[in-house]
Design an enzyme around this catalytic site. Sequence first.
Site, PDB file in Angstrom:
ATOM      1  N   PRO A  48      17.032   8.387  -5.867  1.00 43.00           N
ATOM      2  CA  PRO A  48      16.163   7.233  -5.586  1.00 43.00           C
ATOM      3  C   PRO A  48      15.549   7.205  -4.189  1.00 43.00           C
ATOM      4  CG  PRO A  48      18.447   6.564  -5.423  1.00 43.00           C
ATOM      5  CD  PRO A  48      18.456   8.009  -5.888  1.00 43.00           C
ATOM      6  N   CYS A  49      14.697   8.175  -3.908  1.00 37.01           N
ATOM      7  CA  CYS A  49      14.025   8.192  -2.609  1.00 37.01           C
ATOM      8  C   CYS A  49      13.054   7.022  -2.471  1.00 37.01           C
ATOM      9  CB  CYS A  49      13.306   9.517  -2.381  1.00 37.01           C
ATOM     10  SG  CYS A  49      12.054   9.930  -3.612  1.00 37.01           S
TER      11      CYS A  49
END
Length: 283
Positions: free
Chosen positions: A247-248
């Site tokens: 989840p950048c």
Amino acid sequence: MKEQDSINYKRIAEAIDYIKTNFREQPNLDEVAEKVHLSPFHFQRLFTEWAGTSPKKFLQYISVQHAKNLLNGEHEATLFDTAYETGLSGASRLHDLFINIEGMTPFEYKNGGKNLSINYSFAESPFGNLIVASTAKGVCYMAFEDDEEKAIEDLKRRFPNAENQRKLDLIQQNALFIFQNDWSKLSEIKLHLKGTDFQLKVWEALLKIPMGGLATYGTIAGEIGKPTASRAVGTAIGSNPVAYLIPCHRVIRSTGIFGGYMWGNTRKTAMIGWEGVKTNIDL
């Protein structure tokens, strides 16, 4: 996932982009609906079906002030607290609990995927169409892309010496379950990634950001024991090969500005708002 979800997302993304661009004028429901060529009634219903809340409420979750409150509040303070009780925070810690990263061997890393057999397929998600690719050990690539030919070219560019075939396998299916509302059936998702030791550490740290939470580049740098390496951390985040699963999109600037995203700033905004709604984080 239904194909209609992807179609709806394109309309919603257009609306979000318009709201972001014109937020100072605080456009009302009628104005936004007109811009996406829908009646106010239809737009309100479509938005609520996709986001799970009204456009007005959704705006709360994508506001800079809300982001600042998240960064400065208890969510940031306990972001990497290992004392979380799984039974209470399982939904928000989805990535941390279910996703496991294995780095490729030096031979696989340096030789463009030589001797690797990679399956790939295409799917719809709440945030648009994507390609997902896997080796026998796990997902090696996932990206949002409407153009299938371009998606395949990007995959081959990453693994020029691998053997590729279009085939949906169980590893990919398990990964795609993450977009479903019922996570009770979610199996462990395995990732098989090409990256340096530093990149792998950064990507592993991203898994600890809870759904609905946000972190800064500096926070991630501190988590991996490199507090002065915010810029290098940003570069590693920008090279993330697996959209959403790593989840950048949950990493933003310390000012509360969401910043850039490999797969589009509007998509990043949509993800942050959607996750805020799903986890009902109100500050």
